[in-house]
Structures are given as structure tokens and as C-alpha cells.
Design a protein around this motif. Structure first.
Motif, PDB file in Angstrom:
ATOM      1  N   ASP A  47      -2.557   5.302  -3.381  1.00 15.19           N
ATOM      2  CA  ASP A  47      -3.408   6.457  -3.106  1.00 15.19           C
ATOM      3  C   ASP A  47      -2.602   7.736  -3.260  1.00 15.19           C
ATOM      4  O   ASP A  47      -1.377   7.754  -3.030  1.00 15.19           O
ATOM      5  N   HIS A  65       0.863  -1.173   0.000  1.00 17.97           N
ATOM      6  CA  HIS A  65       0.000   0.000   0.000  1.00 17.97           C
ATOM      7  C   HIS A  65       0.902   1.225   0.000  1.00 17.97           C
ATOM      8  O   HIS A  65       1.684   1.438   0.925  1.00 17.97           O
ATOM      9  N   LYS A  96      -1.806  -1.219  -3.973  1.00 13.12           N
ATOM     10  CA  LYS A  96      -2.822  -0.180  -3.850  1.00 13.12           C
ATOM     11  C   LYS A  96      -2.096   1.157  -3.712  1.00 13.12           C
ATOM     12  O   LYS A  96      -1.234   1.318  -2.840  1.00 13.12           O
TER      13      LYS A  96
END
Length: 377
Positions: A363, A274, A361
Motif C-alpha cells: 500500500d 504487508h 500486499k
């Protein structure tokens, strides 16, 4: 005694003179007017799979009308094609001044490493030589007329230098490409150019998976990507707003990034990496098509929020294209994942890099502060 001393210990000055005579006698003399100095090299692939190499050479002779000589030749190998070029001119072809290598998109999709490897083995070629991919044939691009320079080769080099400073294209040399190519954690990228209405244009970024061209980014997308890589300060970018003006068209704003900072946080979540980017930008609005009063703090904050949301969405879409459409890692996230030791029990391999990156992931938190709205008088 004197004779014996002379034989054993010759005087340094006389020895240096003797050596200089020997070296001078062996050196190969070059006359400037007889040299064909390569400035730009273009590489195309013919229908039968041969390499078509086009060179741009300055015409140095006094009183010459043509400023540049463009000459092409074919071969199975790049060195063979270069030798064939030498057979078609009375100039002695030398590569010490080679500044740009242009690859056609057709050739780049097949792979360019076999050409780059040959160029890197040439001790006369500087490691700062610039690479780029042409939307069409490299030879056609090099034969075009330059509007402000005596040769298209010189114009292309100056265009790429200027566009790199404006973040419209990435700054990539042959040395950079080689380093990233061998790094199991990032994919190379180089400038993308095209011929538009007879003029060479900087068209953004050519994306590579290993040494094969797989797609391109526009100059606007390039600027967003470079923001995540830690660059972008001084670049301009356009953003569409939600509001509409009196013409019933959506308002547009042009922003200059005055400062740009970014941080990347990596952690393991649910068995996959992440990555969170925090991007902070301060910018100046240099053009605005709407009717709002940007000197009003409340309106300025509303515009800031719209730009933040718009750029965040565009950057996330861009990253998704990298992961799922092009399957490339131009941000070098594989290198960051390896450095963060997110897989302590697994040896780092090419396959692990690809698998971990494409499953990650990612972001993006984009924060904008408008520090000025331009100057009016």
C-alpha cells in the motif's frame, strides 16, 4: 672498516636510485598520440550469436579533423572482440578511460553478466563506470552525431550524469550492478536510452531480473519509483487533473518536488508480507493549464487532493507491474522482508525471496503539500 660497512648497509639514496633505474628500464613507455583510449563501449549481438563490440576512441593527433574514432569488431567473447579491434588500428588500445558501457536491448534480453564479469576483472576499469541499455543497436547509437559534444560517447556520459540528477534515470554503476546482482533481495536497474531523430535521448529505466532485461520505465515512472527508494527531491512530474478548461481538455499540472520523505512499515498479515509506504512530499507548481485561481486556499487544497490521488494510483499500478508483469524487485523489498525477519523459521533463499515478494500486499499513502504556486510578475 669502511668497505665492510658499505657492503652491509647501503645508503638509502643510492639504493633508491638503483631501484628507480631498474623499474624505469622495465616500464613500458606510452606516447599519448599512440594510445586508443576507450571512452565508450557498445555491445550488440549478431544474427549468428557473436558479440559485436564498438569502441569510441578520441583522436588525439594534432590538426585532426575527426574528433572521435569509432571502430567495431566481432568475437565469441568480449576480450576476443577487443583484441580484434586492436588488430584493426595502429593505436594501443587501453581501457583506463572507459566511462560508459552500452548494451543493446536484444543482447540485454539474453543476459549481460558474461560481459560485465569480464569488465569487472579488468583492473584498469573504474568501478564507477556507468551502464545503460539502448532501445536499438548500441553501435548505431555510438555512431550518431552529438549536438553539443565532439563525440557521442562524451555526450552520452554527460547526458546520463545530468539525467541522474533530475531523477529521469537511475544512478547505477558497474559496482552497484554487481552488488545488487549478488544480493538475494533486489533486482538491478540501469538507465535506458534511445536514438530519436538522430539524437541520443534519456528514456528512463531498464529493469532487470537477475542479469536479463525484461522491460523499461518512462522517465515519469522512474521518478515515481525513485520516490519510493528515498530519492526524487528536485525532480519534476506531470499529473492530469479531473477538471477541464475552456478548451474542454483535462487540466494538467507540472510539479517540482522540493522535499521528499518516505517510510516503509513491514508486518505479516494472513501469511503474507504487508508493506505500507508513507510518502510525504512538498512541491511547487511550476505550470498549470487550468483556469482556477491557485492562490485561493480552497482551490489549492482541491488541487493537492487530486494530485495525491492521481500519483497514489500511478505508483500502485507501477508496483503491480513489478510484481505481476515483470516479476522484478527494483525497490529491494526482498531485502526489507529479510531484515524484518518476517520468516523466522525459514532460511532465506532465492526462492523464498521471489515467492514472498510477489505475494506481498503493498500500500502507498501519498501526502502532498503545495508550498508555492510559482512566481508571477
Amino acid at each position: 672498516m669502511t668497505t665492510l660497512f658499505w657492503k652491509k648497509r647501503p645508503r638509502p639514496l643510492l639504493l633508491a636510485l638503483a631501484l628507480s633505474v631498474g623499474v624505469t628500464g622495465c616500464a613500458r613507455p606510452y606516447i599519448l598520440e599512440d594510445l586508443g583510449m576507450e571512452l565508450t563501449a557498445g555491445y550488440d549481438l549478431t544474427d549468428n550469436g557473436k558479440l559485436l563490440v564498438t569502441y569510441s576512441l578520441p583522436n588525439i593527433g594534432a590538426g585532426e579533423q575527426e574528433k572521435t574514432i569509432i571502430i567495431s569488431s566481432k568475437g565469441d567473447l568480449s576480450k576476443e572482440a577487443r583484441e580484434n579491434v586492436g588488430l584493426a588500428t595502429d593505436r594501443q588500445i587501453v581501457s583506463g578511460q572507459l566511462r560508459v558501457a552500452v548494451f543493446s536491448e536484444h543482447l540485454a534480453r539474453k543476459g549481460i553478466w558474461h560481459v560485465l564479469d569480464t569488465l569487472m576483472r579488468d583492473v584498469n576499469i573504474t568501478k564507477t563506470m556507468v551502464l545503460c541499455v539502448s532501445d536499438g543497436n548500441a553501435g548505431d547509437l555510438m555512431k550518431s552525431k552529438a549536438p553539443t559534444r565532439p563525440s557521442s560517447g562524451r555526450y552520452l556520459y554527460e547526458l546520463l550524469q545530468k539525467s541522474q540528477k533530475n531523477y529521469a534515470v537511475p544512478k547505477t554503476t558497474i559496482q552497484d550492478f554487481e552488488r545488487i546482482y549478488y544480493d538475494q533481495g533486489a533486482d538491478p536497474m540501469i538507465p535506458y536510452v534511445r536514438l530519436e531523430n538522430g539524437t541520443i535521448m534519456a528514456a528512463g529505466t531498464a529493469l532487470f531480473r537477475n542479469d536479463r532485461f525484461v522491460g523499461s520505465l518512462s522517465p515519469e515512472e522512474t521518478k515515481m519509483m525513485l520516490l519510493l527508494r528515498g530519492g526524487g527531491q528536485g525532480g519534476d512530474i506531470k499529473q492530469t487533473l479531473h477538471t477541464k478548461g475552456q478548451d474542454n481538455l483535462q487540466d494538467q499540472v507540472m510539479l517540482t518536488f522540493v522535499t521528499a520523505k518516505r517510510k516503509a512499515k513491514l508486518e505479516m498479515q494472513n501469511g503474507r508480507p504487508h508493506i505500507t509506504y508513507d510518502v510525504k512530499v512538498s512541491g511547487q507548481i511550476i505550470e498549470y493549464s487550468g483556469d482556477e485561481d491557485l492562490t485561493d486556499d480552497k482551490i489549492a487544497q482541491k488541487i493537492e487532493k487530486q494530485i495525491e490521488d492521481g500519483l497514489s494510483t500511478r505508483i500502485k499500478d507501477l508496483i503491480k507491474q513489478f510484481q505481476t508483469k515483470y516479476h522484478v524487485d527494483p525497490l529491494g523489498l526482498g531485502t526489507k522482508i529479510r531484515a524484518a525477519n518476517l520468516y523466522p523459521n525459514d532460511p532465506w533463499t532465492y526462492d523464498l525471496w521471489r515467492k514472498s515478494y510477489e505475494s506481498a500486499k503493498i500500500d502507498v499513502n501519498f501526502k502532498l503539500r503545495i508550498i508555492r504556486t510559482g512566481i508571477t510578475r
